[in-house]
Each structure stands twice: as structure tokens, then as C-alpha cells.
Design an enzyme around this catalytic site. Structure first.
Site, mmCIF file in Angstrom:
data_model
loop_
_atom_site.group_PDB
_atom_site.id
_atom_site.type_symbol
_atom_site.label_atom_id
_atom_site.label_comp_id
_atom_site.label_asym_id
_atom_site.label_seq_id
_atom_site.Cartn_x
_atom_site.Cartn_y
_atom_site.Cartn_z
ATOM 1 N N ASP A 174 -2.381 -4.921 0.518
ATOM 2 C CA ASP A 174 -1.875 -6.194 1.027
ATOM 3 C C ASP A 174 -2.621 -6.702 2.252
ATOM 4 O O ASP A 174 -2.971 -7.901 2.324
ATOM 5 C CB ASP A 174 -0.375 -6.139 1.294
ATOM 6 C CG ASP A 174 0.057 -4.922 2.107
ATOM 7 O OD1 ASP A 174 -0.807 -4.167 2.603
ATOM 8 O OD2 ASP A 174 1.275 -4.723 2.250
ATOM 9 N N GLN A 204 0.812 -1.208 0.000
ATOM 10 C CA GLN A 204 0.000 0.000 0.000
ATOM 11 C C GLN A 204 0.854 1.270 0.000
ATOM 12 O O GLN A 204 2.049 1.234 0.296
ATOM 13 C CB GLN A 204 -0.923 0.015 1.218
ATOM 14 C CG GLN A 204 -2.022 -1.036 1.165
ATOM 15 C CD GLN A 204 -3.064 -0.819 2.241
ATOM 16 O OE1 GLN A 204 -3.036 -1.442 3.284
ATOM 17 N NE2 GLN A 204 -3.997 0.089 1.984
ATOM 18 N N HIS A 205 0.197 2.370 -0.347
ATOM 19 C CA HIS A 205 0.675 3.740 -0.137
ATOM 20 C C HIS A 205 1.734 4.233 -1.120
ATOM 21 O O HIS A 205 1.979 5.438 -1.188
ATOM 22 C CB HIS A 205 1.239 3.938 1.287
ATOM 23 C CG HIS A 205 0.402 3.362 2.376
ATOM 24 N ND1 HIS A 205 -0.952 3.611 2.499
ATOM 25 C CD2 HIS A 205 0.728 2.536 3.409
ATOM 26 C CE1 HIS A 205 -1.414 2.974 3.565
ATOM 27 N NE2 HIS A 205 -0.426 2.316 4.127
#
Length: 445
Positions: free
Chosen positions: A245, A85-86
Site C-alpha cells: 500500500d 502489507q504483511h
């Protein structure tokens, strides 16, 4: 047999599983490594994805002699990608990557996080996006780009996350791809969108004002697909929205409301499936969405399995030896207490903290008690995450322990007492990739 593919494009590597859609059994799999670092060229992920798919026998019909013994041939009919992520993937108007992606573990945007919080207020940001900015989140990376690389920021026409970009590429889009660089074909899912800091889990809409405040101008953002929505690749296969995830792991574990997943890796995560949204203005609990229409409030800690590694090294034993020592001591370790903030801590937010050992007496200071204090201290840090979830009214009925640290016999034995919940330890598996495959299989029903 109907086959589907699930992908986990994590920080360290890309894992691919080809699964029987009806039974969930893995029939083929492949893996490829990712480069180290907190700033990575996304092209490396694309190459790894292609290598992992090839290692798993590919997407098209495969002759049995080309596969390992026991593997099944056949064409993949649907697929989905889960991923870290991110990470900020910035694209120009021609769909080209402008600069290396800044990953979740790149901390250069810490000052940008503080600046955004000062501008909007923590409570307002938690209400609007579910998050109070820290350096992990995409919104802070965009602000860093605006402030430190203004020429690059000005070129940004679209912002994607790692799994969004890989889905786009594998569907056949990109600057040199057959379907061209159609930015409006970028898609994502609600779980990964909820980790950006400019998407509202309550409304399901992007908060364009927050995006503009970060980047300096508006940009194309991936269309957020619902849990059962799909698009198609160039060969007509169904493509699921994918997942971040942690949400992918929840899907792979078939976690339901009342379940809390405690992942004990190098760092730790505690996330629960909740029927209602959480808002935490302290920022302790990130109010993510999940990939199934629910919510996924999450607490992250920096100190998890590496606490065990540090104490095992100090005692001169391996992980099995540390477990044996810990189980030879009684609950409470004779009063010996390890506060395991070896390199600071994220939850609670104590970046400059250090570890400390207290309660040392001639009677308590034994190898066995130190091993027990390490296990109890690590689990206590994760248990604080559970308490934060409880404090927001998230119902917790069962803990699912996953990750490398969950393989310790001592961790499994001590966890129910420290966490205050019944504990189950699923067999080790690629749960993010399996969650993506489960999502893809639903598209065929």
C-alpha cells in the site's frame, strides 16, 4: 481510449478505479467493505474485490446506459492490485486457505518477533532482510503459526500476501477456479516482498533460511516481478506486479527521490523514495523496497490523527474548531507541550507509554494553546520519523502530506515549521489504487 484498472485492497475496504491510461483520469470507480478484525478469512477480500469491480462497471465492454452519467465504457486492457502489507495467507498443496489470515495489526506474534531477534540478532536481520522483526511482519506470524498451530503449519505449501493472493485469484487460479490451484503462478512485487522479513532488498532473493527458521520448513513463495514485468489473466489482459500500500501510494503521487510522504491517518507513516538501500539495526526505519526500482525506507507511528480527535473531544469542538483554536495560538503554544503517546508508541518503541502534558502555567493553559500543542505534538512525532530517515542519509527535499489529518488547515499551516521542509498537500484521492493503475498503464506502452 485505453482503460486500465487499479485496486487498493486495504484493511478496511476494497477500492477500484478504472482509468484512462493516456491521461490518468478516473472514468469509473467502485468500492466494497472488508470485515473488521485482525484475523480475516481472505475469501472476504475476494468477494469484496468482485463487488468493487462490478460497481466500477466490470472489466469487459460496458454499454454506456449501464454506467453512471459521465462514465466511460470499454474493456480494461491491463490491471494491477495494491494492498495492505504483511498479512499471512497460508495455502495448502491444493491452494486452499488453511486458516484466517493474520493481518499487519494482529499483535499475537510479538513474542515470536522477540524470539527471532534473539536467535539471529537485530543487526544481522536488518542486513539480511532490511527489517528488525516486530509483530507486524509476516515472518513473525509464520513463527507464531509454527509454535501455536503446528498442525496448520505443517500443511503450509505456499505463503502469500494479501495482494499476491488476490492477483492469483483474479488471474483465474485457485482450488475451484478455471486455471486450477497452480501455486507456482503466485507473483508479487519487490515492495510487498520487502515487508515479509525473509526477502533481501539488496539481492532481490528470498532468504530461505529465515523462512525455514520461522515456519519450520520451506514453502512456495510468490515469484517477485520487476517494476515493468507482467503476467496475464485468463482473458489475456496484462497484469502488473502490484505493490504494497505505501509503495502504491508513492506511485500514485509520482513521488521521486528527495520526496518524503507523511501520511496522517489513525496511525502515521513517514516514507521516502531513496536511490539507495537503508539498513537500521535499531528497527526504527524499515528498509523496504519501492515499486519503481528504488527503495522506500519507512517509519510508522501509532499516534497521528487520533491525537487531534482526542483533544477535539476534550475541548468539545469538531476538527474545524480545533484547527481554528490552534491557529489562534502562537508557535510553541506558550510553552505547553503535548507528548502524544495516548496508547503507547511504535516509533520510538514505547508500547507502554502514555501521553503527558507539560509546561502548564496559568498563562499557558488555554484552549488555544492546548489545541496548538496537540497539532505540534502530533507533527513532532512524525517529525521524529523524518529525523530518523535523515540520520540514515536519506535526502529529504519536499514533504507530501496525505491522509485525513492533512485536511486540517492548522496541520497544513504548522507542518513546514515542525517538519523543517517545504510541504505540499495533494488533493485527496485513492492514491494506492491510482498507483496500481499507473503501473498497469506502463504495461501498455
Amino acid at each position: 481510449m485505453s482503460l486500465v484498472m487499479g485496486v487498493d485492497s486495504s484493511t478496511q475496504s476494497c477500492k477500484v478505479v478504472i482509468v484512462d491510461a493516456a491521461t490518468g483520469a478516473v472514468v469509473r470507480e467502485g468500492r466494497a467493505s472488508h470485515p473488521d478484525g485482525t484475523s480475516v478469512d481472505p475469501e472476504a477480500w475476494w468477494q469484496a474485490l468482485q463487488q468493487a469491480i462490478a460497481a466500477a462497471g466490470g472489466l469487459d465492454d460496458v454499454e454506456a446506459p449501464a454506467l453512471s452519467e459521465g462514465a466511460a465504457g470499454g474493456r480494461v486492457e491491463a490491471w494491477a492490485i495494491g494492498g495492505q502489507q504483511h498479512g499471512m495467507v497460508a495455502l495448502d498443496a491444493e491452494g486452499r486457505v488453511i486458516r484466517d489470515a493474520l493481518l499487519w495489526n494482529d499483535t499475537r506474534s510479538a513474542d515470536a518477533a522477540s524470539a527471532l531477534t534473539a536467535e539471529f540478532g537485530a543487526a544481522a536481520l536488518a542486513e539480511r532482510s532490511g527489517l528488525v522483526p516486530v509483530a507486524s511482519f509476516t515472518i513473525t506470524k509464520l513463527r507464531w503459526l509454527r509454535d501455536h498451530e503446528p498442525d496448520n503449519a505443517a500443511r503450509v505449501a505456499a505463503v502469500a500476501l494479501p495482494h499476491d493472493w488476490l492477483t492469483w485469484r483474479l488471474r483465474g487460479f485457485g482450488p475451484e477456479s478455471p486455471r486450477g490451484p497452480v501455486l507456482d503462478e503466485l507473483v508479487t512485487d519487490r515492495s510487498d516482498a520487502s515487508g515479509t522479513g525473509y526477502w533481501n532488498p539488496e539481492t532481490g532473493d528470498y532468504d530461505r533460511d529465515l523462512l525455514i527458521a520461522a515456519l519450520g520448513h520451506d514453502a512456495v513463495l510468490p515469484r517477485v516481478l520487476g517494476p515493468t514485468e507482467s503476467v496475464a489473466d485468463a482473458d489475456g489482459r496484462l497484469v502488473g506486479p502490484g505493490a504494497g500500500d505505501n509503495a502504491g501510494a508513492a506511485l500514485g503521487l509520482a513521488a521521486a527521490p528527495g520526496d518524503v510522504v507523511v501520511s496522517i491517518g489513525t496511525s502515521g507513516t513517514v516514507f521516502a523514495v531513496s536511490e539507495r538501500r537503508t539498513i537500521d539495526p535499531t528497527g526504527t526505519v524499515a528498509g523496504f523496497a519501492d515499486a519503481d526500482g528504488y527503495f522506500l525506507p519507512l517509519v510508522a507511528t501509532l499516534n497521528a490523527a487520533r491525537v487531534l480527535s482526542a483533544i477535539a473531544g476534550l475541548l468539545g469542538v469538531d476538527h474545524a474548531g480545533l484547527s481554528d483554536l490552534a491557529l489562534a495560538a502562537g508557535p510553541g503554544a506558550g510553552g505547553l507541550t503535548l507528548l502524544p503517546y495516548f496508547e503507547g508508541e511504535r516509533t520510538p518503541n514505547l508500547p507502554d507509554a502514555t501521553a503527558s502534558l507539560s509546561g502548564m502555567t496559568l498563562a499557558s493553559t488555554t484552549r488555544e494553546n492546548l489545541a496548538r500543542a496537540a497539532v505540534e505534538g502530533m507533527l513532532g512525532g512524525l517529525g521524529a520519523g523524518l529525523e530518523a530517515l535523515r540520520g540514515l542519509g536519506v535526502p529529504l527535499e519536499r514533504a507530501l502530506l496525505i491522509g485525513g489529518g492533512a485536511q486540517s488547515e492548522a496541520v497544513r499551516a504548522i507542518a513546514p515549521r515542525v517538519l523543517g521542509l517545504p510541504v505540499e498537500v495533494p488533493a485527496p484521492a485513492e492514491y494506492v489504487a491510482l498507483g496500481a493503475a499507473r503501473q498497469a498503464a506502463r504495461l501498455l506502452t
